[in-house]
Write a protein that holds these residues in place. Structure first.
Motif, short mmCIF file in Angstrom:
data_model
loop_
_atom_site.label_atom_id
_atom_site.label_comp_id
_atom_site.label_asym_id
_atom_site.label_seq_id
_atom_site.Cartn_x
_atom_site.Cartn_y
_atom_site.Cartn_z
N ARG A 1 0.82 -1.21 0.00
CA ARG A 1 0.00 0.00 0.00
C ARG A 1 0.86 1.27 0.00
O ARG A 1 0.50 2.27 0.61
CB ARG A 1 -0.97 0.00 1.19
CG ARG A 1 -1.96 -1.15 1.15
CD ARG A 1 -2.95 -1.09 2.28
NE ARG A 1 -3.83 0.05 2.16
CZ ARG A 1 -4.78 0.39 3.04
NH1 ARG A 1 -4.94 -0.37 4.11
NH2 ARG A 1 -5.54 1.43 2.85
N GLN B 1 -1.92 -6.82 -7.28
CA GLN B 1 -3.04 -5.90 -7.13
C GLN B 1 -4.25 -6.60 -6.49
O GLN B 1 -4.64 -7.68 -6.91
CB GLN B 1 -3.46 -5.33 -8.49
CG GLN B 1 -4.61 -4.35 -8.45
CD GLN B 1 -4.27 -3.09 -7.65
OE1 GLN B 1 -3.18 -2.54 -7.78
NE2 GLN B 1 -5.19 -2.65 -6.82
N THR C 1 -8.29 -5.57 -4.85
CA THR C 1 -9.35 -4.57 -4.68
C THR C 1 -10.31 -5.08 -3.62
O THR C 1 -10.78 -6.21 -3.68
CB THR C 1 -10.10 -4.32 -5.99
OG1 THR C 1 -9.18 -3.89 -7.00
CG2 THR C 1 -11.16 -3.23 -5.80
N ASP D 1 -8.24 0.12 -3.75
CA ASP D 1 -7.07 -0.60 -4.25
C ASP D 1 -6.10 -0.91 -3.12
O ASP D 1 -5.86 -0.09 -2.24
CB ASP D 1 -6.34 0.23 -5.31
CG ASP D 1 -7.14 0.33 -6.60
OD1 ASP D 1 -7.95 -0.58 -6.87
OD2 ASP D 1 -6.96 1.32 -7.33
N PRO E 1 -2.43 -2.05 -3.42
CA PRO E 1 -1.33 -2.40 -4.32
C PRO E 1 -0.13 -3.03 -3.61
O PRO E 1 0.15 -2.72 -2.45
CB PRO E 1 -0.94 -1.05 -4.92
CG PRO E 1 -1.26 -0.06 -3.83
CD PRO E 1 -2.48 -0.61 -3.13
#
Length: 233
Positions: free
Chosen positions: A71, A215, A217, A222, A224
């Protein structure tokens, strides 16, 4: 005039309170799912092995070093051979010894704050799971069950009875035709709602030969994984 004003004010306050109470309840009722029962069997183990084959689990096991940023704020270099991790978060740099927690130490700032070390370990347990969860299907204390999903496909329910920061958590994996994960639903202690789904996307093969997802969701947000590398000496 004052009575009418205070009456309207009471109605407004009451309306706001009702809304604040009802919105979480509506969300809970609409999103919450019960943990599926599933069925423990050899077929569940075979299914899990197919997932691990799809992500090159054997190459992951032989990986010496794993590096990533979660993140865009927590940074890790994991020496899997020695089972030590260099963790950076906020202004802190911590050396974690996963074999002997007492040997862990804070590098910056120079002190031995147990709170900082504990926070580093909690971060690592959470953030590494979002990276290596498909490689943890046969960890000690896990159970594997097959579940029929709503689209009549088969999912794999993994429950962790020990280990990590929050033992008892369960994850229901959904996979593609090649058994590579596309998402999982979670029943975890840190979330008040069961069955929240997170995607596993943007898979890459690393230098060590292991596959990882970059990735995720979750509820439209998101999550990441960047700066990802895995290599051997």
């Amino acid at each position: 005039m004052k009575k009418k004003f205070f009456k309207l004010l009471k109605i407004l306050v009451l309306s706001i309170l009702i809304m604040l109470i009802s919105v979480p309840v509506i969300l809970y009722l609409s999103l919450n799912e019960k943990l599926p029962k599933g069925e423990m069997s050899k077929d569940a183990d075979i299914f899990a092995l197919k997932i691990q084959k799809a992500v090159n689990h054997d190459r992951y096991q032989n990986t010496d070093f794993l590096q990533w940023t979660f993140r865009n704020k927590n940074h890790y270099i994991w020496n899997k051979t020695n089972n030590t991790v260099k963790v950076e978060f906020n202004e802190n740099k911590v050396h974690l010894d996963l074999n002997d927690f007492k040997k862990s130490r804070v590098l910056t700032p120079l002190n031995s704050s147990k709170k900082i070390i504990k926070k580093a370990l909690d971060n690592f347990n959470n953030d590494s799971f979002w990276l290596v969860a498909p490689h943890k299907l046969f960890d000690k204390g896990t159970t594997r069950k097959l579940v029929t999903l709503k689209d009549n496909s088969t999912g794999l329910l993994i429950t962790y009875s020990s280990g990590g920061t929050t033992p008892g958590d369960s994850y229901l994996w959904k996979v593609d035709e090649n058994y590579r994960p596309v998402s999982y639903k979670m029943w975890v202690s840190i979330l008040p709602i069961g069955g929240i789904e997170a995607t596993w996307e943007d898979w890459i093969i690393t230098e060590s030969g292991a596959y990882f997802s970059q990735q995720h969701t979750l509820l439209g947000f998101d999550i990441p994984v960047t700066n990802l590398k895995a290599w051997n000496n």
